[in-house]
Each structure stands twice: as structure tokens, then as C-alpha cells.
Write an enzyme that holds these catalytic residues in place. Structure first.
Site, PDB file in Angstrom:
ATOM      1  N   GLU A 170      12.164  14.011 -12.567  1.00 40.14           N
ATOM      2  CA  GLU A 170      11.313  14.820 -11.694  1.00 40.14           C
ATOM      3  C   GLU A 170      12.232  15.344 -10.597  1.00 40.14           C
ATOM      4  O   GLU A 170      12.558  14.610  -9.661  1.00 40.14           O
ATOM      5  CB  GLU A 170      10.198  13.957 -11.085  1.00 40.14           C
ATOM      6  CG  GLU A 170       9.137  13.510 -12.058  1.00 40.14           C
ATOM      7  CD  GLU A 170       8.283  14.639 -12.577  1.00 40.14           C
ATOM      8  OE1 GLU A 170       8.310  15.745 -12.001  1.00 40.14           O
ATOM      9  OE2 GLU A 170       7.592  14.423 -13.576  1.00 40.14           O
TER      10      GLU A 170
ATOM     11  N   CYS B 184       8.432  18.860  -3.235  1.00 40.00           N
ATOM     12  CA  CYS B 184       9.094  19.460  -4.404  1.00 40.00           C
ATOM     13  C   CYS B 184       8.269  20.642  -4.908  1.00 40.00           C
ATOM     14  O   CYS B 184       8.805  21.537  -5.546  1.00 40.00           O
ATOM     15  CB  CYS B 184       9.283  18.425  -5.489  1.00 40.00           C
ATOM     16  SG  CYS B 184       7.765  17.581  -5.926  1.00 40.00           S
TER      17      CYS B 184
HETATM   18  P1  NAD Z   1      18.166  12.364  -3.799  1.00 39.83           P
HETATM   19  O1  NAD Z   1      18.546  12.893  -5.124  1.00 39.83           O
HETATM   20  O2  NAD Z   1      19.126  12.452  -2.693  1.00 39.83           O
HETATM   21  O3  NAD Z   1      17.788  10.805  -3.894  1.00 39.83           O
HETATM   22  C1  NAD Z   1      16.744  10.350  -4.713  1.00 39.83           C
HETATM   23  C2  NAD Z   1      16.944   8.876  -4.967  1.00 39.83           C
HETATM   24  O4  NAD Z   1      18.128   8.691  -5.750  1.00 39.83           O
HETATM   25  C3  NAD Z   1      17.132   8.017  -3.711  1.00 39.83           C
HETATM   26  O5  NAD Z   1      16.427   6.822  -3.881  1.00 39.83           O
HETATM   27  C4  NAD Z   1      18.625   7.760  -3.712  1.00 39.83           C
HETATM   28  O6  NAD Z   1      19.006   6.566  -3.059  1.00 39.83           O
HETATM   29  C5  NAD Z   1      18.907   7.656  -5.187  1.00 39.83           C
HETATM   30  N1  NAD Z   1      20.305   7.878  -5.560  1.00 39.83           N
HETATM   31  C6  NAD Z   1      21.282   8.533  -4.885  1.00 39.83           C
HETATM   32  N2  NAD Z   1      22.428   8.528  -5.597  1.00 39.83           N
HETATM   33  C7  NAD Z   1      22.166   7.877  -6.749  1.00 39.83           C
HETATM   34  C8  NAD Z   1      22.934   7.564  -7.911  1.00 39.83           C
HETATM   35  N3  NAD Z   1      24.208   7.917  -8.022  1.00 39.83           N
HETATM   36  N4  NAD Z   1      22.338   6.900  -8.915  1.00 39.83           N
HETATM   37  C9  NAD Z   1      21.042   6.545  -8.825  1.00 39.83           C
HETATM   38  N5  NAD Z   1      20.259   6.799  -7.771  1.00 39.83           N
HETATM   39  C10 NAD Z   1      20.813   7.463  -6.732  1.00 39.83           C
HETATM   40  O7  NAD Z   1      16.788  13.065  -3.469  1.00 39.83           O
HETATM   41  P2  NAD Z   1      15.994  13.003  -2.105  1.00 39.83           P
HETATM   42  O8  NAD Z   1      16.770  13.797  -1.120  1.00 39.83           O
HETATM   43  O9  NAD Z   1      15.604  11.611  -1.794  1.00 39.83           O
HETATM   44  O10 NAD Z   1      14.660  13.768  -2.493  1.00 39.83           O
HETATM   45  C11 NAD Z   1      14.505  15.131  -2.356  1.00 39.83           C
HETATM   46  C12 NAD Z   1      14.576  15.798  -3.703  1.00 39.83           C
HETATM   47  O11 NAD Z   1      13.620  15.229  -4.569  1.00 39.83           O
HETATM   48  C13 NAD Z   1      14.241  17.280  -3.637  1.00 39.83           C
HETATM   49  O12 NAD Z   1      15.096  18.002  -4.475  1.00 39.83           O
HETATM   50  C14 NAD Z   1      12.828  17.318  -4.158  1.00 39.83           C
HETATM   51  O13 NAD Z   1      12.443  18.565  -4.660  1.00 39.83           O
HETATM   52  C15 NAD Z   1      12.863  16.258  -5.190  1.00 39.83           C
HETATM   53  N6  NAD Z   1      11.525  15.764  -5.497  1.00 39.83           N
HETATM   54  C16 NAD Z   1      10.997  16.025  -6.720  1.00 39.83           C
HETATM   55  C17 NAD Z   1       9.723  15.602  -7.027  1.00 39.83           C
HETATM   56  C18 NAD Z   1       9.123  15.842  -8.388  1.00 39.83           C
HETATM   57  O14 NAD Z   1       8.156  15.196  -8.709  1.00 39.83           O
HETATM   58  N7  NAD Z   1       9.639  16.733  -9.190  1.00 39.83           N
HETATM   59  C19 NAD Z   1       8.969  14.909  -6.074  1.00 39.83           C
HETATM   60  C20 NAD Z   1       9.523  14.676  -4.836  1.00 39.83           C
HETATM   61  C21 NAD Z   1      10.812  15.108  -4.564  1.00 39.83           C
END
Ligand code: NAD
Length: 511
Positions: free
Chosen positions: A244, A278
Site C-alpha cells: 500500500e 495517501c
Molecule cells: P515510509 O516508507 O517512510 O515508512 C513506512 C514504514 O516503513 C515505517 O514504519 C518505517 O519505519 C518502515 N521502514 C523504513 N525503512 C524500512 C526498511 N528498510 N524495511 C522495512 N521497513 C522500513 O513511509 P511513511 O513516511 O511512514 O508514510 C508515508 C507514505 O505512506 C506516503 O507515501 C503515503 O502515501 C503512504 N501511505 C499509503 C497508504 C496506502 O494505503 N496506500 C496509507 C497511508 C500512507
């Protein structure tokens, strides 16, 4: 015996992660930073819980899910307060998030048995067989969540995974770990199996540890860049992933749209959660004839909004890093000729951004191509609906979308390359639990919510059961001497120009 704490019991480091209130900058709590060993231990415990949980009937699981939902509902104010303080969103939005998360627990609980009911399908040529498709829990699901909807978004996986008979290990965002820890504490008190829903905390390294661990599926919500890293880590064990990811959701406003409704919805869709959704409205395409009128109405709505305070319309941005991205997009747009109608770079103060409306934008600007994730409404004038659809689809993303139109609304909606579309509304698909939620392209793949969201956390089993034996058994080496000749005849009859093939083709046309 020491009773285990709400998060994973043993931590191999003493390092802790602090959670800050983005509105005030004050520290509001801290959680352990879990290592690979901690995560692996949590997954191992979850596996034991999963074995017992999957052996229960749907009814027995539903009873515990209902108890969990009720316990969360009883703590709704506390959860909303944590969301408000950790994420920065206003109190009303925080409580709305709690309510939506609860709605998904209720829905997943109610639908699990029907969504996973075994199905009989045609056995085709093997008519002496009973062909059945059945769905079974995968085992342990790793859920990695973002900070923008720290409860609602992960619950879209957690509730459905649990209802389908799995155990869950959840790694919340490092910016919002306290909400998750609270949920885990409630889960531990509610479920008979205390390891059924565990939380591991930490930053990217803990998420990476979960992606590498022995889970049976990873459900990841976050940015496309991190999603790729998660897939790479999961590929070591061929662990399936559900992605997602982000979006750049378009809104199309046709000439015959109800402009008052469209403007009001546009402002809400673009600015709720300070634009950090998102499925935010990230770009708007408006028919030439009504463009100016629409912009006026949007600006009028925007100017009525209050930023800041516990009960403002827009709260603080959750992180300074996101503020920097919004600032960069605004500067880029203005440098390339966009007009700031209200708000703008000068209206950024610390973690607060005044809602900004831009006109005169085009697809050379970051604000129309990259995820802005802030309170910005860029409006582009279009000469026709075809142009609007073309521009709306000119993106590597494909998550949500919206259309405001009269007669052509459904046709436009069908032409949008996106996982979800709201017609004469915004974001409504996210509030309807029976609709699957997810995207295409850089917005990811797989679906949460709905029956599809339940089956995402199952393995599909196909069973072919011979009901009666036939004299001609193709699944044997003992075949009549003339079998080759018979087969040639059958191929012609069934799939070539034979009477049976032609009859089947005619039947397909007629039905
Ligand atoms: P992010 O990608 O920075 O982090 C998401 C999660 O991944 C966090 O828990 C983070 O600690 C973890 N993470 C970071 N590096 C990692 C790695 N190497 N391996 C595994 N996990 C790791 O995203 P964010 O800034 O927390 O969230 C914002 C983004 O999420 C935006 O792009 C938004 O559009 C998207 N989003 C999508 C949806 C959806 O349902 N499609 C919903 C909400 C947010």
C-alpha cells in the site's frame, strides 16, 4: 513469573526511541528499539499463537474479535488523544480515525466466514470430479505501518489478517509508536492468546528485520521507495508482500458538476489530516468554463479554515521532513510560473502550513507529479474532459481519484487508471469497508478491506476429489492402444472445428 509487557517482551538492547508531539516538540513517551533477534522471537511466539488461533471456529474467533473491538471502543478517547499528540492531527480527526478503524474490525469479523467459504467450481472435462477452492490462514502476518494514519491504516491489515485466522506482528512508524503500543496492550488483555497481536518498535532497521523474518506475508504501507526495500528483503525467503504505497490522486471537475459540492469536497479531500493522506486530492483538473468560479469557491472554503489548536481544522505537520518537501514543491511551482492564490511558502511557520491554493500549474511542476503530502491544492485548467482524463492518468501512481460531473461522471470514472474512484464525493471508498482498497503502478498492489482484503491473508487451496471412477482414466499410464488416435479426435471435437467445440462457442455467444 513475570507477565510479559505489552510490546515484545525481551529486548536485546537498552536503546529507546522517543515519540514527540509535533505541535509542541515535547517528548511524550518512549519505546524499545527491537533488534532482529527480538523480532525473530516475536514471530516465533506469534507462530505458536497462530496455530491455536487458526484451529478455532470462525464463531469462536469472532467472539474474541468482538471483545477486542469493544475494548478498543472503551479506550476510544485515550487512543484519539494519543493520535492527536503523536501525529498532530486535530481531536475530531483523531476520533474519526479511531471510529473508522473500529468499523474495519467489525466488518472483517462479520465477513471472514463468508469470504473464506469453500467454493465448488466446474470440473470441466473431469466431470467425475468435485472441484473445490478453499481458503486457509497463512500463519503469521508482518504489518509495517506509516505515521499519517497510525491506527486506521495498519488496522486495515491487522483486523482482516486476524479475522482470517492469522497472528500478527506489527511494526508501527517510528514517529507514532505509542498508539500501536496501546493497542497491543489492549489486545494482550483481550485475546486469550497473548501473542496473537504483538508490536515491535523501532525505525527502519526494525521494519527491515520484520521483512526478513520468517513471517508468511508482509503487509507494508508507506512510500514506494521503502516498499522496494521491503520487497527486496522479503525476496530472500520468497515471502509474499502486499504493498500500500503513495498516491498522486487526481480530481476531475466537469462543466456540469455541482460546483458548491465539488469545491467543498475538494477542500476536505486535499486538506484533511493537513494533506497527509495517501488518498489526498493532490491535483485538480477543472473544465475551462467553470475554472475561475470553482477556484473562487475553493478559496472561500479554504479561508474559513483554522490551522492549529486542539480543535482546529488542520493540525501540525507530523514531521519537519514533510514540511521541507511541501516547501520544495511550492518553490518549484512558483519558479515555473504557478500563481499562489492563498497560502504559499511565506505562510509556513514551523510545523504549521497554511492551506495553499495554486493555479496556472502544469505537469512540469513537482506539485503535479510527485507526492506533496501537504495542505496544497494545485488547480489546472483543462479544455476538455478527454484532456482531464489524459492528465489524470499521466502519473506513475494510481491509488485513489475523484470525479465531479453530471452525465459523464461514470464514464470518466471508468477511464481513470486508479485502484479507487469516488464519484461526486472524495475518499468515500475508504469509508466503505466492503470495498477493497489499494492501487496500481507505484501505488502498489494487493488489496486490504473487503472480502478481497480477507483473502489477501489466506492461502488458496484447490482440491479435486474423484466422485466416481470412469472407464477411461486419463490419469494413468494404462491406456488403450488407440489412445493417440482418440486424443486427436477429441482435440478436434472439443477445441477445433468439431461439433462440440462449435456448440460450446455458440453457447458462449448466446449466454
Ligand atoms: P515510509 O516508507 O517512510 O515508512 C513506512 C514504514 O516503513 C515505517 O514504519 C518505517 O519505519 C518502515 N521502514 C523504513 N525503512 C524500512 C526498511 N528498510 N524495511 C522495512 N521497513 C522500513 O513511509 P511513511 O513516511 O511512514 O508514510 C508515508 C507514505 O505512506 C506516503 O507515501 C503515503 O502515501 C503512504 N501511505 C499509503 C497508504 C496506502 O494505503 N496506500 C496509507 C497511508 C500512507
Amino acid at each position: 513469573m513475570v507477565r510479559r509487557m505489552a510490546t515484545v517482551a525481551t529486548t536485546t538492547t537498552t536503546e529507546r526511541l522517543t515519540s514527540y508531539n509535533p505541535s509542541t516538540g515535547e517528548a511524550i513517551g518512549s519505546v524499545p528499539i527491537h533488534t532482529q533477534a527480538d523480532v525473530d522471537a516475536a514471530v516465533a511466539r506469534a507462530r505458536v499463537a497462530a496455530t491455536s488461533w487458526s484451529a478455532l471456529s470462525f464463531g469462536a474467533r469472532a467472539e474474541e474479535m468482538v471483545a477486542f473491538r469493544k475494548a478498543l471502543a472503551a479506550h476510544a478517547d485515550e487512543l484519539a488523544e494519543l493520535l492527536h499528540r503523536e501525529n498532530g492531527k486535530p481531536e475530531l480527526e483523531a476520533l474519526t480515525e479511531v471510529m473508522m478503524a473500529l468499523g474495519h474490525i467489525q466488518h472483517a469479523t462479520a465477513r471472514a466466514e463468508a469470504a473464506m467459504a469453500p467454493r465448488r467450481v466446474s470440473a470441466g472435462l473431469l466431470a467425475n470430479f468435485r472441484a473445490t477452492i478453499s481458503y486457509h490462514p497463512l500463519g503469521v502476518i508482518g504489518v509495517i505501518g506509516p505515521w499519517n494514519y497510525p491506527l486506521f491504516t495498519p488496522m486495515g491489515s491487522i483486523a482482516y489478517a486476524l479475522a482470517a485466522g492469522n497472528a500478527v506482528v506489527w511494526k508501527p512508524s517510528e514517529l507514532t509508536p505509542l498508539v500501536a503500543t496501546k493497542v497491543a496492550e489492549i489486545a494482550q488483555k483481550t485475546f486469550a492468546l497473548t501473542d496473537l497481536l504483538q508490536v515491535v518498535t523501532g525505525a527502519g532497521a526494525t521494519g527491515a528485520a520484520l521483512a526478513k523474518s520468517a513471517v508468511d506475508k508482509i503487509s507494508f504501507t508507506g512510500s514506494a521507495a521503502t516498499g522496494k526495500r521491503v520487497m527486496l528483503a522479503a525476496s530472500e525467503r520468497l515471502t509474499p508482500v502486499l504493498m500500500e504505497l503513495g498516491g498522486k490522486d487526481p480530481m476531475v471537475v466537469a462543466e456540469d458538476a455541482d460546483l458548491d459540492k465539488a469545491a467543498e469536497a475538494c477542500v476536505y479531500g486535499a486538506l484533511t489530516n493537513a494533506g497527509q493522506a495517501c488518498i489526498s486530492v493532490e491535483r485538480v483538473y477543472v473544465a475551462d468554463a467553470i475554472h475561475d468560479k470553482f477556484v473562487d469557491k475553493v478559496v472561500e472554503n479554504v479561508r474559513a479554515l483554522r490551522v492549529g489548536g486542539d480543535d482546529g481544522h488542520l493540525g501540525a505537520m507530523t514531521s519537519p521532513a514533510q514540511v521541507a518537501i511541501v516547501k520544495d514543491h511550492l518553490e518549484d511551482a512558483v519558479a515555473k510560473g504557478a500563481k499562489v492564490v492563498t497560502g504559499g511558502v511565506d505562510a509556513i511557520s514551523g510545523n504549521y502550513i497554511q492551506p495553499t491554493v495554486l493555479t496556472g500549474v502544469d505537469h512540469h511542476m513537482k506539485v503535479m507529479r510527485d507526492e506533496t503530502f501537504g495542505p496544497v491544492i494545485p488547480i489546472q485548467r483543462v479544455g476538455s474532459l478527454d484532456e482531464a482524463v489524459k492528465l489524470a492518468n499521466d502519473t506513475s501512481y494510481g491509488l485513489g481519484s475523484s470525479v465531479f460531473a453530471g452525465k459523464a461522471a461514470r464514464t470518466i470514472a471508468n477511464r481513470l487508471r486508479a485502484g479507487m474512484t469516488s464519484v461526486n464525493s472524495v475518499m468515500a471508498f475508504a469509508g466503505i469497508p466492503s470495498l477493497p482498497f489499494g492501487g496500481v503502478g507505484d501505488s502498489g498492489f494487493g488489496r486490504i478491506h473487503g472480502d478481497e482484503g480477507i483473502r489477501e491473508f489466506t492461502r488458496i487451496k484447490s482440491t479435486a476429489e474423484q466422485v466416481v471412477a470412469l472407464p477411461l482414466n486419463m490419469l494413468s499410464f494404462r491406456q488403450p492402444k488407440d489412445m493417440t488416435k482418440r486424443l486427436r479426435g477429441m482435440i478436434k471435437q472439443l477445441y477445433g472445428e468439431g461439433v462440440m467445440a462449435r456448440a460450446a462457442d455458440l453457447w458462449r455467444k448466446l449466454t
